[in-house]
Design a protein around this motif. Structure first.
Motif, PDB file in Angstrom:
ATOM      1  N   ASP A  36       0.829  -1.214   0.000  1.00  0.00           N
ATOM      2  CA  ASP A  36       0.000   0.000   0.000  1.00  0.00           C
ATOM      3  C   ASP A  36       0.865   1.266   0.000  1.00  0.00           C
ATOM      4  OD1 ASP A  36       0.622  -0.768   2.748  1.00  0.00           O
ATOM      5  OD2 ASP A  36      -0.802   0.747   3.416  1.00  0.00           O
ATOM      6  N   VAL A  37       2.029   1.208   0.618  1.00  0.00           N
ATOM      7  CA  VAL A  37       2.952   2.351   0.597  1.00  0.00           C
ATOM      8  C   VAL A  37       3.496   2.536  -0.820  1.00  0.00           C
ATOM      9  CG1 VAL A  37       5.133   3.266   1.482  1.00  0.00           C
ATOM     10  CG2 VAL A  37       3.538   2.112   3.026  1.00  0.00           C
ATOM     11  N   GLY A  38       3.843   1.453  -1.486  1.00  0.00           N
ATOM     12  CA  GLY A  38       4.316   1.529  -2.867  1.00  0.00           C
ATOM     13  C   GLY A  38       3.255   2.113  -3.782  1.00  0.00           C
ATOM     14  N   HIS A  39       2.013   1.695  -3.605  1.00  0.00           N
ATOM     15  CA  HIS A  39       0.905   2.221  -4.407  1.00  0.00           C
ATOM     16  C   HIS A  39       0.769   3.727  -4.202  1.00  0.00           C
ATOM     17  CE1 HIS A  39      -3.334   3.088  -5.377  1.00  0.00           C
ATOM     18  NE2 HIS A  39      -3.111   2.219  -6.340  1.00  0.00           N
TER      19      HIS A  39
ATOM     20  N   LEU B  68       3.659   5.644  -5.993  1.00  0.00           N
ATOM     21  CA  LEU B  68       3.511   5.734  -7.443  1.00  0.00           C
ATOM     22  C   LEU B  68       2.341   6.599  -7.875  1.00  0.00           C
ATOM     23  CD1 LEU B  68       4.194   2.105  -8.692  1.00  0.00           C
ATOM     24  CD2 LEU B  68       5.576   4.138  -9.069  1.00  0.00           C
ATOM     25  N   ASN B  69       1.236   6.505  -7.178  1.00  0.00           N
ATOM     26  CA  ASN B  69       0.014   7.145  -7.643  1.00  0.00           C
ATOM     27  C   ASN B  69      -0.299   8.499  -7.022  1.00  0.00           C
ATOM     28  OD1 ASN B  69      -0.993   5.029  -9.479  1.00  0.00           O
ATOM     29  ND2 ASN B  69      -0.821   3.818  -7.630  1.00  0.00           N
TER      30      ASN B  69
ATOM     31  N   GLU C  29       5.380  14.933  -7.110  1.00  0.00           N
ATOM     32  CA  GLU C  29       5.865  15.950  -6.177  1.00  0.00           C
ATOM     33  C   GLU C  29       7.258  15.612  -5.655  1.00  0.00           C
ATOM     34  OE1 GLU C  29       4.605  17.963  -1.970  1.00  0.00           O
ATOM     35  OE2 GLU C  29       3.014  17.284  -3.305  1.00  0.00           O
ATOM     36  N   LEU C  30       7.501  14.338  -5.340  1.00  0.00           N
ATOM     37  CA  LEU C  30       8.819  13.936  -4.847  1.00  0.00           C
ATOM     38  C   LEU C  30       9.897  14.174  -5.879  1.00  0.00           C
ATOM     39  CD1 LEU C  30       7.935  10.603  -3.040  1.00  0.00           C
ATOM     40  CD2 LEU C  30       8.708  12.717  -1.962  1.00  0.00           C
TER      41      LEU C  30
END
Length: 86
Positions: A63-66, A69-70, A75-76
């Motif tokens: 869920d952190v990866g999602h 990416l999304n 912004e990063l």
């Protein structure tokens, strides 16, 4: 103290350099091991994401990866170097 090395096959966030700057190359994928001080990460098709490996890697939840990416990626990646760290 450094993060423990993930197990082979773990879902990971990897950064090109050890400082974790999201302005540099970074990837989400599956850990494929360490060789010569570099960490290797594969995509879901089993291909290496970056042939020269990554300097920093850490296991993360899907869920952190999602979210990365999304929601956060644009912004990063637009952040000034050294202002954010993955």
């Amino acid at each position: 103290m450094s993060d423990p090395t993930p197990e082979i096959g773990a879902y990971v966030l990897a950064t090109k350099y050890s400082d974790g700057d999201p302005g540099d190359a970074w990837a989400l994928g599956f850990y494929d091991g360490e060789r010569d001080g570099r960490h290797y990460v594969k995509d879901s098709a089993g291909k290496q994401i970056r042939g020269n490996g990554f300097r920093r890697v850490a296991a993360i939840r899907p869920d952190v990866g999602h979210w990365l990416l999304n929601v956060a990626a644009r912004e990063l990646e637009a952040s000034h170097p050294g202002t954010v760290n993955l």
